[in-house]
Design an enzyme around this catalytic site. Structure first.
Site, mmCIF file in Angstrom:
data_model
loop_
_atom_site.group_PDB
_atom_site.id
_atom_site.type_symbol
_atom_site.label_atom_id
_atom_site.label_comp_id
_atom_site.label_asym_id
_atom_site.label_seq_id
_atom_site.Cartn_x
_atom_site.Cartn_y
_atom_site.Cartn_z
ATOM 1 N N HIS A 111 0.833 -1.199 0.000
ATOM 2 C CA HIS A 111 0.000 0.000 0.000
ATOM 3 C C HIS A 111 0.867 1.247 0.000
ATOM 4 C CE1 HIS A 111 -2.171 3.225 2.447
ATOM 5 N NE2 HIS A 111 -2.814 3.185 1.289
ATOM 6 N N SER A 112 0.488 2.243 -0.789
ATOM 7 C CA SER A 112 1.104 3.562 -0.766
ATOM 8 C C SER A 112 2.609 3.480 -1.013
ATOM 9 C CB SER A 112 0.773 4.243 0.570
ATOM 10 O OG SER A 112 1.126 5.598 0.565
ATOM 11 N N MET A 113 3.426 3.907 -0.059
ATOM 12 C CA MET A 113 4.874 3.856 -0.211
ATOM 13 C C MET A 113 5.337 2.476 -0.653
ATOM 14 S SD MET A 113 7.773 4.441 2.760
ATOM 15 C CE MET A 113 7.341 2.911 3.617
ATOM 16 N N HIS A 289 -7.403 7.061 0.028
ATOM 17 C CA HIS A 289 -6.060 6.486 -0.031
ATOM 18 C C HIS A 289 -5.975 5.189 0.770
ATOM 19 C CE1 HIS A 289 -1.800 6.369 -0.644
ATOM 20 N NE2 HIS A 289 -1.506 6.565 0.632
#
Length: 321
Positions: A111-113, A289
């Protein structure tokens, strides 16, 4: 095999600790231990709790190993004076986990980073990744050089301040707050991306109970992770990396999230669609997000279908024989 009949078993887990050069990585291994699990990697300043609502809905025949990145959750902080780096520490963590369990390949959900660094790892080592699910971020960020130079200067300045502060509080507690105050800080810090009833999943591994004030807590993740050295790439660099990714790749996006949507986002997407026959996309219109935490029930069918296609139970049974 459908999602309905692979999710019937409970997702019991075992707490694990992986020794690394600067200490240890903390994690949880959900499900069977005799099959190579899916490696679950969280986003910036979060921890493995980000997957609490999704993992119980994932296929039970394959395990999930969720870890806290260095300086996050309950994993060790880097030594005093060392700046966090996207490749040296976060991508390197993937290698360290693979080495610990003697894996020659890895399946990643990030997820994300960690979606960005899963993308990077799959491009650098296409032969080592057999499945990749990236949530809400697709590729490294690109900024104009003048902007990037300013941001790097800002991060170095803040890192020096954070390092000095950590030395000052080495023998005393950081500022503490009530649990409700901590929840509000996390909520605002996520730009209101996390539903308020889901905040505890991430918060509980990021805080420690105060010894001085019985009803208060302080953030125990490393404050220096806020100023880590980020991997950035030009549009052409990102497109070349996309061409190198051979693994089945599912990219999930929150329709209400604008993280890292840039002018050349669609160009990278097109390269993946053109060069990778096993590339898939899914957009959850109302997803923020943190859609995997807030809306696990609305993306699990897509995630499970992808896993069942590329890590089918028949293959896992054969692998155990």
């Amino acid at each position: 095999m459908t999602s309905q009949n692979v999710n019937t078993l409970s997702r019991e887990f075992e707490e694990i600790s992986i020794k690394v050069p600067w200490g240890f990585l903390s994690g949880r291994w959900y499900g069977p231990r005799n099959v190579r699990p899916i490696l679950a990697l969280h986003g910036w300043q979060d921890n493995l709790g980000t997957f609490d609502t999704l993992i119980p809905l994932m296929p039970s025949y394959v395990g999930v190993l969720a870890i806290d990145h260095p300086g996050h959750g309950r994993s060790s902080h880097l030594p005093d004076g060392v700046m966090y780096h996207s490749i040296s520490h976060f991508v390197y963590s993937i290698f360290l986990v693979m080495k610990e369990y003697n894996w020659d390949k890895v399946s990643i959900i990030g997820h994300s980073m960690s979606s960005l660094y899963g993308f990077l790892f799959a491009a650098l080592y296409p032969e080592k990744v057999d499945m990749f699910i990236g949530i809400d971020l697709l590729k490294p960020r690109y900024r104009q050089p003048s902007t990037e130079i300013g941001i790097m200067q800002y991060k170095f300045d803040k890192f020096f301040v954070a390092t000095e502060r950590s030395r000052e509080i080495a023998f005393k507690e950081p500022p503490s707050f009530t649990y409700e105050e901590m929840k509000e800080k996390l909520y605002q810090g996520s730009l209101e991306s996390i539903d308020k009833d889901k905040l505890h999943h991430i918060l509980d591994r990021n805080i420690t109970k105060s010894e001085q004030y019985p009803d208060k807590y302080y953030f125990s993740r490393d404050d220096r992770v806020k100023f880590y050295v980020e991997f950035v790439a030009t549009p052409e660099y990102s497109k070349e990396m996309a061409r190198r990714i051979k693994a089945p790749f599912l990219s999930i996006k929150g329709g209400a999230s604008e993280f890292f949507i840039e002018d050349h986002y669609d160009e990278v997407l097109e390269v993946l669609k053109t060069n990778n026959p096993n590339f898939e996309t899914f957009i959850l219109t109302e997803g923020t997000h943190h859609l995997h935490l807030n809306n696990a029930d609305k993306i699990c069918d897509v995630v499970n279908a992808f896993i069942e296609k590329h890590r089918p139970i028949e293959k896992e049974i054969v692998a155990k024989l």
